[in-house]
Design a protein around this motif. Structure first.
Motif, PDB file in Angstrom:
ATOM      1  N   VAL A  36      23.761  -1.190  21.455  1.00 31.13           N
ATOM      2  CA  VAL A  36      23.057  -2.300  22.139  1.00 31.13           C
ATOM      3  C   VAL A  36      23.662  -3.590  21.458  1.00 31.13           C
ATOM      4  N   ILE A  37      24.002  -3.487  20.062  1.00 31.69           N
ATOM      5  CA  ILE A  37      24.737  -4.659  19.338  1.00 31.69           C
ATOM      6  C   ILE A  37      25.729  -4.171  18.766  1.00 31.69           C
ATOM      7  N   LYS A  38      27.015  -4.223  18.760  1.00 30.98           N
ATOM      8  CA  LYS A  38      28.137  -3.979  18.058  1.00 30.98           C
ATOM      9  C   LYS A  38      28.157  -4.600  16.764  1.00 30.98           C
ATOM     10  N   ASN A  39      28.499  -4.055  15.471  1.00 33.19           N
ATOM     11  CA  ASN A  39      28.810  -4.671  14.393  1.00 33.19           C
ATOM     12  C   ASN A  39      27.717  -5.919  14.010  1.00 33.19           C
ATOM     13  N   ILE A  40      26.511  -5.574  13.772  1.00 35.38           N
ATOM     14  CA  ILE A  40      25.483  -6.765  13.538  1.00 35.38           C
ATOM     15  C   ILE A  40      25.760  -7.433  12.220  1.00 35.38           C
ATOM     16  N   LEU A  41      25.946  -9.017  12.483  1.00 28.55           N
ATOM     17  CA  LEU A  41      26.038  -9.920  11.258  1.00 28.55           C
ATOM     18  C   LEU A  41      27.254  -9.405  10.609  1.00 28.55           C
ATOM     19  N   ASP A  42      28.450  -8.745  11.255  1.00 30.99           N
ATOM     20  CA  ASP A  42      29.615  -8.405  10.640  1.00 30.99           C
ATOM     21  C   ASP A  42      29.274  -7.386   9.374  1.00 30.99           C
ATOM     22  N   LYS A  77      19.503  -8.573   4.248  1.00 33.14           N
ATOM     23  CA  LYS A  77      19.835  -8.828   5.754  1.00 33.14           C
ATOM     24  C   LYS A  77      18.959  -8.449   6.750  1.00 33.14           C
ATOM     25  N   LEU A  78      17.832  -7.748   6.335  1.00 32.69           N
ATOM     26  CA  LEU A  78      16.798  -7.196   7.279  1.00 32.69           C
ATOM     27  C   LEU A  78      16.287  -8.164   8.071  1.00 32.69           C
ATOM     28  N   PHE A  79      15.906  -9.303   7.499  1.00 32.07           N
ATOM     29  CA  PHE A  79      15.324 -10.361   8.695  1.00 32.07           C
ATOM     30  C   PHE A  79      16.177 -10.894   9.398  1.00 32.07           C
ATOM     31  N   GLN A  80      17.364 -10.986   8.997  1.00 34.64           N
ATOM     32  CA  GLN A  80      18.333 -11.736   9.907  1.00 34.64           C
ATOM     33  C   GLN A  80      18.555 -10.722  11.038  1.00 34.64           C
ATOM     34  N   CYS A  81      18.842  -9.749  10.862  1.00 32.82           N
ATOM     35  CA  CYS A  81      18.867  -8.419  11.622  1.00 32.82           C
ATOM     36  C   CYS A  81      17.833  -8.492  12.901  1.00 32.82           C
ATOM     37  N   MET A  82      16.648  -8.743  12.384  1.00 29.62           N
ATOM     38  CA  MET A  82      15.389  -8.502  13.189  1.00 29.62           C
ATOM     39  C   MET A  82      15.629  -9.738  14.186  1.00 29.62           C
ATOM     40  N   LYS A  83      16.038 -11.021  13.734  1.00 22.33           N
ATOM     41  CA  LYS A  83      16.242 -12.198  14.583  1.00 22.33           C
ATOM     42  C   LYS A  83      17.295 -11.906  15.646  1.00 22.33           C
TER      43      LYS A  83
END
Lengths: 123, 421
Positions: A103-109, A80-86
């Motif tokens: 700055v982002i809560k619960n990224i990509l669930d 999920k690294l690249f999705q998180c980067m996006k």
């Protein structure tokens, strides 16, 4: 019986681990070559659900630099690294920000937060 | 003339730790001089994690690690000047410095701590042939552009040198969408930590080409490609092995050199191997009252060790100000033996040691299953089994003071010896 060779990345020592499937142990694996308990935990995780702490930057306005360094609150699944980067790259933050601010809560669930890794004051 | 008890040159991890420790040891009047517009030094651009495992027992990013020290420095009310350039250090521990607010300043320190860190070897130090196009950066410069200033340096990248900065930038560029074609390393082993090879290269399938180097840079206005060749055991390119890698950017991560201009101007003796000042157990140079710590002395692999060494420098600078350093005691020379490149400190005045003598060193080659043998005047005082030693990983040896005190020892050697099973 499946066997994996991994280098532990928990600390700079870099123990060379051998991880073997072992139906007798609770975790299902036997780890050898580690010098500390963190190595065992890492070894099992690395062959079951490998995760990485992601460090990157987010856009910030109103401070003395253009980028705020951010870090995941814990390891996120490697795939999920690249999705998180996006996701992080869509951020547009404003100074001031304090170290530890989410700055982002619960990224990509994933249950993982993106956190400011330093403070940046308003200029 | 401005007068301080301790003046610290450099506001990075070394300078911050030294200043804080001097204050904690009872010296009030301290000034930190920093060239950049904020404190923290190069850590501010090292946004990756892995810092602080020894010092804080947790994993911090570079800026996170720096912030802890910056906060402490401020809470201790230690003076600092940003955007300030030290020009030179003259006799009597007088510093000439300049900035846009105060103009030219003469600053006298009862003690001075040098903590200027190191600089990267640039292209000019490598003699790579070819044209001089845009797109050739040192890895650290690219790191600052990307992580602080928000400029991407390229799309297709080749990295020369496999030190930690090169490896970390390979991952960083990949995450930011660039394609890293290869990391070429002249030596038959990597100069970086194994954990970084795993999480920066292997994770992203970036090839590490050991025993390879860049022999030509193509392109006129912008880099269009680099030619990489295999090298023989004498590190000479092997004809017929050349391969062109198309790229628009070449990053150089080919070593760091202690920042020495100020040390030289102060007349400080340098070690020809580390390229940094020769220091004693208190991190004091050959000039009385001038101390040095961190990467200005020798390039460390972990900032935690920089902090540890700088605490020692700050504490002893405070002792010097209070006239508590002992100068007439038994002096031991440290000497690198077989397999050891250098040892810091170079001289040890036994009476000034607290509990242990801490020595930092690097080995000359990769060794497996060996032992580090420490001898005092030829007699073995300690042996340490080592599974794995590499030049990229700094070794630390602690010797209890009771083993050397009162024995009138004149030298201590450390060597790598085989014969461990």
């Amino acid at each position: 019986m499946k066997q994996y060779e991994k280098v532990c990345i928990v600390c700079p020592v870099g123990c060379r681990l051998t991880i073997t499937e072992d139906s007798d142990s609770d975790s299902g694996y036997k780890v050898e070559g580690n010098n500390c308990p963190r190595g065992e935990k890492y070894g099992i995780k690395e062959v079951t659900n490998p995760t990485r702490v992601l460090t990157t930057t987010a856009k910030i306005k109103g401070s003395h630099y253009e980028r705020l360094p951010v870090v995941t609150s814990d390891g996120i699944p490697k795939d999920k690294l690249f999705q998180c980067m996006k996701e992080i790259n869509t951020l547009k933050l404003e100074a001031p920000i304090n170290a530890g601010d989410i700055v982002i809560k619960n990224i990509l669930d994933t249950g993982i937060d993106i956190i400011a890794s330093r403070s940046m004051s308003k200029e | 003339m401005l007068k301080y008890d301790v003046v610290v040159i450099g506001g990075g991890p070394a300078g911050l730790a030294a200043a804080i420790e001097a204050k904690k040891n009872g010296v009030d009047n301290i000034l930190v001089i920093e060239r950049d517009k904020e404190l923290g030094g190069i850590l501010q651009q090292c946004i990756h994690n892995g810092f602080g495992l020894h010092v804080f027992k947790e994993e911090l990013t570079g800026p996170g690690y720096a912030e802890r020290f910056i906060t402490e420095l401020k809470s201790l009310d230690i003076d600092y000047k940003l955007d300030t350039m030290v020009l030179d250090i003259t006799e009597g521990r007088v510093i000439n410095a300049i900035n846009t607010i105060d103009g030219f300043m003469k600053i006298e320190g009862k003690a001075i701590v040098l903590a200027m860190g190191c600089r990267e070897r640039p292209r000019g130090a490598l003699s790579i042939p070819g044209t001089r196009p845009a797109g050739v950066f040192t890895a650290g410069t690219a790191q600052r552009f990307i992580n602080m200033e928000g400029h991407m340096v390229g799309k297709k990248v080749v990295i020369l040198g496999s030190g930690d900065i090169g490896l970390i930038m390979a991952r960083r560029l990949t995450l930011e969408g660039a394609e890293v074609k290869a990391v070429a390393e002249l030596m038959p082993y990597s100069g970086g930590l194994t954990r970084n090879i795993v999480q920066c290269l292997d994770d992203f399938d970036i090839p590490l080409l050991l025993s390879h180097t860049v022999i030509d840079i193509k392109g006129k206005d912008r880099v269009e490609g680099v030619v990489i060749a295999k090298v023989d055991e004498n590190r000479r390119p092997i004809p017929g092995t050349e391969k062109l890698y198309e790229c628009d950017t070449l990053l150089l991560s080919v070593g760091l050199i202690p920042e020495n201009e100020l040390s030289k101007s102060a007349g400080i003796k340098l070690d020809t191997i580390t390229n940094g000042p020769m220091v004693n157990e208190s991190m004091e140079t050959n000039i009385n009252g001038i101390f040095a710590c961190g990467n200005v002395v020798h390039v460390h692999d972990l900032v935690d060790y920089v902090t540890e060494e700088s605490i020692r420098a700050g504490k002893n600078a405070a002792k010097f100000v209070k006239d508590q350093l002992i100068d007439n005691s038994n002096v031991i020379d440290t000497k690198p033996g077989d397999g050891i490149r250098y040892i810091v400190p170079h001289k040890v005045r036994v009476e000034n040691l607290d509990k242990t003598l801490d020595m930092f060193m690097r080995v000359t080659d990769v060794y497996k299953d060996v032992k580090l043998v420490i001898k005092a005047d030829g007699n073995i005082i300690r042996e340490m089994k080592k599974k794995h030693l590499a030049p990229g990983e700094m070794e630390r040896v602690k010797i209890p003071v009771r083993d050397i005190k009162g024995k009138n020892i004149s030298n201590i050697t450390v060597s790598v010896e085989r014969g461990v099973n």
